[in-house]
Design a protein around this motif. Structure first.
Motif, PDB file in Angstrom:
ATOM      1  N   ALA A 299       3.765 -15.381  42.596  1.00 28.99           N
ATOM      2  CA  ALA A 299       4.174 -14.511  43.741  1.00 28.99           C
ATOM      3  C   ALA A 299       5.875 -14.638  44.198  1.00 28.99           C
ATOM      4  O   ALA A 299       6.337 -13.830  44.933  1.00 28.99           O
ATOM      5  CB  ALA A 299       3.344 -14.580  44.920  1.00 28.99           C
ATOM      6  N   ALA A 300       6.377 -15.549  43.904  1.00 34.20           N
ATOM      7  CA  ALA A 300       7.579 -16.004  44.462  1.00 34.20           C
ATOM      8  C   ALA A 300       8.406 -16.748  43.098  1.00 34.20           C
ATOM      9  O   ALA A 300       8.730 -17.677  43.567  1.00 34.20           O
ATOM     10  CB  ALA A 300       7.576 -16.871  45.593  1.00 34.20           C
ATOM     11  N   LEU A 301       8.631 -16.060  41.979  1.00 34.05           N
ATOM     12  CA  LEU A 301       9.298 -16.767  41.075  1.00 34.05           C
ATOM     13  C   LEU A 301      10.851 -16.745  41.439  1.00 34.05           C
ATOM     14  O   LEU A 301      11.404 -15.878  42.112  1.00 34.05           O
ATOM     15  CB  LEU A 301       9.181 -15.878  39.813  1.00 34.05           C
ATOM     16  N   PRO A 302      11.354 -17.970  41.119  1.00 32.86           N
ATOM     17  CA  PRO A 302      12.979 -18.084  41.315  1.00 32.86           C
ATOM     18  C   PRO A 302      13.759 -17.052  40.446  1.00 32.86           C
ATOM     19  O   PRO A 302      13.369 -16.663  39.277  1.00 32.86           O
ATOM     20  CB  PRO A 302      12.985 -19.444  40.824  1.00 32.86           C
ATOM     21  N   GLY A 303      14.873 -16.802  40.833  1.00 31.19           N
ATOM     22  CA  GLY A 303      15.780 -15.797  39.825  1.00 31.19           C
ATOM     23  C   GLY A 303      16.308 -16.585  38.705  1.00 31.19           C
ATOM     24  O   GLY A 303      16.074 -17.713  38.448  1.00 31.19           O
ATOM     25  N   GLY A 304      16.765 -15.730  37.730  1.00 28.43           N
ATOM     26  CA  GLY A 304      17.331 -16.490  36.462  1.00 28.43           C
ATOM     27  C   GLY A 304      16.180 -17.002  35.791  1.00 28.43           C
ATOM     28  O   GLY A 304      15.083 -16.398  35.646  1.00 28.43           O
ATOM     29  N   CYS A 305      16.504 -18.036  34.935  1.00 27.80           N
ATOM     30  CA  CYS A 305      15.579 -18.838  34.427  1.00 27.80           C
ATOM     31  C   CYS A 305      14.459 -19.543  35.203  1.00 27.80           C
ATOM     32  O   CYS A 305      15.015 -20.189  36.151  1.00 27.80           O
ATOM     33  CB  CYS A 305      16.041 -19.653  33.221  1.00 27.80           C
ATOM     34  N   THR A 306      13.188 -19.273  35.034  1.00 25.60           N
ATOM     35  CA  THR A 306      12.137 -19.485  35.874  1.00 25.60           C
ATOM     36  C   THR A 306      12.269 -21.106  35.880  1.00 25.60           C
ATOM     37  O   THR A 306      11.489 -21.616  36.927  1.00 25.60           O
ATOM     38  CB  THR A 306      10.769 -19.049  35.967  1.00 25.60           C
ATOM     39  N   HIS A 308      14.650 -23.157  35.659  1.00 21.53           N
ATOM     40  CA  HIS A 308      15.927 -23.799  35.936  1.00 21.53           C
ATOM     41  C   HIS A 308      15.799 -24.803  37.182  1.00 21.53           C
ATOM     42  O   HIS A 308      16.495 -25.942  37.311  1.00 21.53           O
ATOM     43  CB  HIS A 308      17.334 -22.819  36.286  1.00 21.53           C
ATOM     44  N   PRO A 309      14.842 -24.517  38.041  1.00 19.31           N
ATOM     45  CA  PRO A 309      14.748 -25.331  39.406  1.00 19.31           C
ATOM     46  C   PRO A 309      14.438 -26.991  39.001  1.00 19.31           C
ATOM     47  O   PRO A 309      14.918 -28.082  39.564  1.00 19.31           O
ATOM     48  CB  PRO A 309      13.846 -24.942  40.398  1.00 19.31           C
ATOM     49  N   ARG A 310      13.813 -26.927  37.686  1.00 16.74           N
ATOM     50  CA  ARG A 310      12.978 -28.223  37.205  1.00 16.74           C
ATOM     51  C   ARG A 310      14.026 -28.934  36.030  1.00 16.74           C
ATOM     52  O   ARG A 310      13.584 -29.872  35.547  1.00 16.74           O
ATOM     53  CB  ARG A 310      11.639 -28.146  37.017  1.00 16.74           C
ATOM     54  N   CYS A 311      14.804 -28.149  35.511  1.00 18.00           N
ATOM     55  CA  CYS A 311      15.469 -28.386  34.100  1.00 18.00           C
ATOM     56  C   CYS A 311      16.618 -29.429  34.402  1.00 18.00           C
ATOM     57  O   CYS A 311      17.421 -29.115  35.361  1.00 18.00           O
ATOM     58  CB  CYS A 311      16.098 -26.964  33.801  1.00 18.00           C
ATOM     59  N   PRO A 312      16.402 -30.647  33.806  1.00 19.37           N
ATOM     60  CA  PRO A 312      17.345 -31.536  33.433  1.00 19.37           C
ATOM     61  C   PRO A 312      18.876 -31.263  33.010  1.00 19.37           C
ATOM     62  O   PRO A 312      19.961 -31.854  33.290  1.00 19.37           O
ATOM     63  CB  PRO A 312      16.658 -32.622  32.924  1.00 19.37           C
ATOM     64  N   VAL A 313      18.866 -30.106  32.289  1.00 23.36           N
ATOM     65  CA  VAL A 313      20.158 -29.658  31.611  1.00 23.36           C
ATOM     66  C   VAL A 313      20.564 -28.411  32.066  1.00 23.36           C
ATOM     67  O   VAL A 313      21.558 -27.697  31.416  1.00 23.36           O
ATOM     68  CB  VAL A 313      19.869 -29.990  30.115  1.00 23.36           C
ATOM     69  N   ALA A 314      20.007 -27.775  33.268  1.00 19.48           N
ATOM     70  CA  ALA A 314      20.337 -26.408  33.725  1.00 19.48           C
ATOM     71  C   ALA A 314      22.001 -26.147  33.844  1.00 19.48           C
ATOM     72  O   ALA A 314      22.586 -27.182  34.480  1.00 19.48           O
ATOM     73  CB  ALA A 314      19.622 -26.262  34.856  1.00 19.48           C
ATOM     74  N   CYS A 318      22.043 -20.556  34.688  1.00 18.93           N
ATOM     75  CA  CYS A 318      20.835 -20.435  34.521  1.00 18.93           C
ATOM     76  C   CYS A 318      19.983 -19.853  35.982  1.00 18.93           C
ATOM     77  O   CYS A 318      18.933 -19.299  35.871  1.00 18.93           O
ATOM     78  CB  CYS A 318      20.244 -21.556  34.291  1.00 18.93           C
ATOM     79  N   ALA A 319      20.773 -20.080  37.109  1.00 20.08           N
ATOM     80  CA  ALA A 319      20.000 -19.836  38.241  1.00 20.08           C
ATOM     81  C   ALA A 319      20.159 -18.110  38.459  1.00 20.08           C
ATOM     82  O   ALA A 319      19.600 -17.583  39.198  1.00 20.08           O
ATOM     83  CB  ALA A 319      20.688 -20.572  39.331  1.00 20.08           C
ATOM     84  N   THR A 320      21.028 -17.478  37.595  1.00 21.46           N
ATOM     85  CA  THR A 320      21.184 -15.957  37.743  1.00 21.46           C
ATOM     86  C   THR A 320      20.863 -15.057  36.572  1.00 21.46           C
ATOM     87  O   THR A 320      20.587 -13.896  36.614  1.00 21.46           O
ATOM     88  CB  THR A 320      22.590 -15.901  38.287  1.00 21.46           C
ATOM     89  N   GLU A 321      20.879 -15.959  35.416  1.00 23.98           N
ATOM     90  CA  GLU A 321      20.433 -15.299  34.103  1.00 23.98           C
ATOM     91  C   GLU A 321      19.274 -15.636  33.312  1.00 23.98           C
ATOM     92  O   GLU A 321      19.241 -16.684  33.425  1.00 23.98           O
ATOM     93  CB  GLU A 321      21.925 -15.398  33.261  1.00 23.98           C
ATOM     94  N   ASP A 322      18.583 -14.577  33.493  1.00 22.33           N
ATOM     95  CA  ASP A 322      17.371 -14.938  32.507  1.00 22.33           C
ATOM     96  C   ASP A 322      17.541 -15.016  30.935  1.00 22.33           C
ATOM     97  O   ASP A 322      18.615 -14.380  30.536  1.00 22.33           O
ATOM     98  CB  ASP A 322      16.350 -13.859  32.916  1.00 22.33           C
ATOM     99  N   GLN A 323      16.861 -15.801  30.212  1.00 20.99           N
ATOM    100  CA  GLN A 323      16.806 -15.919  28.838  1.00 20.99           C
ATOM    101  C   GLN A 323      15.695 -15.328  28.111  1.00 20.99           C
ATOM    102  O   GLN A 323      14.506 -15.638  28.560  1.00 20.99           O
ATOM    103  CB  GLN A 323      17.117 -17.320  28.793  1.00 20.99           C
ATOM    104  N   GLU A 324      15.971 -14.680  27.258  1.00 18.95           N
ATOM    105  CA  GLU A 324      15.181 -14.037  26.188  1.00 18.95           C
ATOM    106  C   GLU A 324      15.006 -14.867  25.057  1.00 18.95           C
ATOM    107  O   GLU A 324      15.691 -16.023  24.824  1.00 18.95           O
ATOM    108  CB  GLU A 324      15.068 -12.633  25.611  1.00 18.95           C
ATOM    109  N   LEU A 325      13.561 -14.917  24.394  1.00 19.45           N
ATOM    110  CA  LEU A 325      13.439 -15.846  23.294  1.00 19.45           C
ATOM    111  C   LEU A 325      14.624 -15.549  22.044  1.00 19.45           C
ATOM    112  O   LEU A 325      15.072 -14.117  22.016  1.00 19.45           O
ATOM    113  CB  LEU A 325      12.187 -15.360  22.358  1.00 19.45           C
ATOM    114  N   CYS A 336      16.575 -20.173  25.775  1.00 24.49           N
ATOM    115  CA  CYS A 336      17.197 -21.037  26.721  1.00 24.49           C
ATOM    116  C   CYS A 336      18.714 -20.936  26.083  1.00 24.49           C
ATOM    117  O   CYS A 336      19.027 -20.831  24.812  1.00 24.49           O
ATOM    118  CB  CYS A 336      16.838 -22.686  26.304  1.00 24.49           C
ATOM    119  N   VAL A 337      19.649 -20.815  26.968  1.00 22.47           N
ATOM    120  CA  VAL A 337      21.054 -20.892  26.800  1.00 22.47           C
ATOM    121  C   VAL A 337      21.728 -21.827  25.920  1.00 22.47           C
ATOM    122  O   VAL A 337      22.753 -21.537  25.183  1.00 22.47           O
ATOM    123  CB  VAL A 337      21.605 -20.499  28.096  1.00 22.47           C
ATOM    124  N   LEU A 338      20.981 -22.986  25.803  1.00 23.01           N
ATOM    125  CA  LEU A 338      21.430 -24.137  25.170  1.00 23.01           C
ATOM    126  C   LEU A 338      20.861 -24.307  23.783  1.00 23.01           C
ATOM    127  O   LEU A 338      20.806 -25.305  23.137  1.00 23.01           O
ATOM    128  CB  LEU A 338      21.297 -25.500  25.918  1.00 23.01           C
TER     129      LEU A 338
END
Length: 351
Positions: A299-306, A308-314, A318-325, A336-338
């Motif tokens: 109900a409260a998903l983060p913006g960008g890649c969901t 990214h708040p836990r990602c060690p290489v974000a 990544c906080a603003t741009e979502d990523q498709e497969l 992932c952008v990487l």
């Protein structure tokens, strides 16, 4: 149908199915499936899946990532508060547009589910043989009660239980025996697709191995498709042909199961893989590593890649741009952008 709500190695090459006419649809194809609760809470967000006859697809992810919701959505077993959009094509026919009578005919006979938690899925006041016989009587107008009971006994023997256990009540069986009953029930009407939702939950390691081998053998013998859902990548890598990793309601990585487990391209897949020990891995004696934090509230998903708040290489983006497969080499895709950056052994274990 009702519901109460590690080994790595070379990937075997798949030989073409010359018996299948060109142009035949896959056994199951899910296109852009979205499941929303209460009109605002997205539990599954644009999932795409495909399963061929005889193929085993694993779906992995933490609790709350949408795995079970996806499984129940495939046969429209979700509560009325859930809104489904997209397509669920079973043998080319869209489950989401089926009339009630057709949907009822497809459940058990076209596709069946081994529900999570056998004790809660079986009816405590009915003998297990009667519960296995029930879908046979419902889907075969020519079946007599006596014939259905005989078939129930045969199915119990097929899953490694004596036919006499048909007279038992669920509480008289062990956890592993109850799970075998659930598998027998799923096979009762010879479905072409079996969906196993956490089939080894709460079972000890030895019983887990027996249940997994049983499912593998049944799939191979009857040429049915299998979707197996678990949080355990090691189990899925050892059991399934392909693997889809879900996070926050979306598939973030997919590909050959052993490749995804050994060298995931998405940071979440790498974190899940690193959480399991590699038995016999003399080259690396690292202890399993946990993933900090929790999956986001749908109900409260983060913006960008969901993730990214836990990602060690974000990255900042990544906080603003979502990523498709996107293509990740061979038959693999990752969101992932990487993804174009080769995963190193260090990055695979960063989380």
């Amino acid at each position: 149908m009702t519901a109460t709500t590690t080994t790595t190695g070379p990937e075997p090459s798949a030989s073409p199915d010359l018996s299948k006419p060109v142009g035949d649809p896959p056994l199951l194809e899910v296109r852009n499936l979205t499941v929303t609760y209460g009109g605002t809470v997205p539990a599954v967000r644009g999932a795409d899946l495909m399963v061929e006859a005889g193929q085993k697809l694993g779906i992995a992810g933490e609790s709350g990532c949408g795995k079970s919701t996806l499984a129940l959505a495939l046969l429209r077993l979700l509560p009325a508060t859930a809104k489904l959009t997209g397509e669920i094509l079973l043998d080319g026919e869209d489950v989401l547009t089926m009339k009630w009578g057709r949907l009822r005919a497809v459940r058990w006979a076209g596709a069946s589910i081994v529900f999570q938690g056998a004790m809660h899925s079986l009816n405590a006041v009915h003998r297990v043989g009667d519960q296995i016989a029930e879908p046979i009587l419902l889907h075969n107008a020519k079946a007599t009660p006596a014939a259905a009971r005989r078939r129930a006994g045969e199915l119990l023997e097929q899953v490694g239980l004596p036919a006499a256990r048909a007279q038992a009540y669920p509480h008289e069986l062990s956890g592993g025996q109850r799970q075998r009953v659930m598998i027998a029930m799923a096979l009762a009407c010879d479905p072409r697709l079996i969906i196993a939702d956490e089939p080894t939950t709460a079972l000890d390691v030895m019983i887990q191995a027996q249940i997994l081998r049983l499912i593998e053998q049944l799939v191979a013998d009857q040429d049915v498709g299998l979707i197996m859902i678990s949080h355990d990548l090691a189990v899925l890598a050892d059991t399934c042909d392909r693997l889809s990793v879900m996070y926050a309601g979306r598939v973030v990585e997919e590909g050959p199961a052993r490749q995804v487990y050994a060298e995931a391209r998405h940071p979440y897949g790498r974190a899940l893989s690193a959480a399991f020990p590699r038995i016999g891995d003399l080259a690396s004696r690292r202890a399993p590593r946990g993933l900090p934090g929790d999956p986001p509230d749908p109900a409260a998903l983060p913006g960008g890649c969901t993730f990214h708040p836990r990602c060690p290489v974000a990255l900042d983006s990544c906080a603003t741009e979502d990523q498709e497969l996107r293509e990740a080499g061979g038959e693999r895709r990752a969101a992932c952008v990487l993804v174009d950056t080769p995963a190193t052994d260090d990055s695979r274990n960063t989380a």
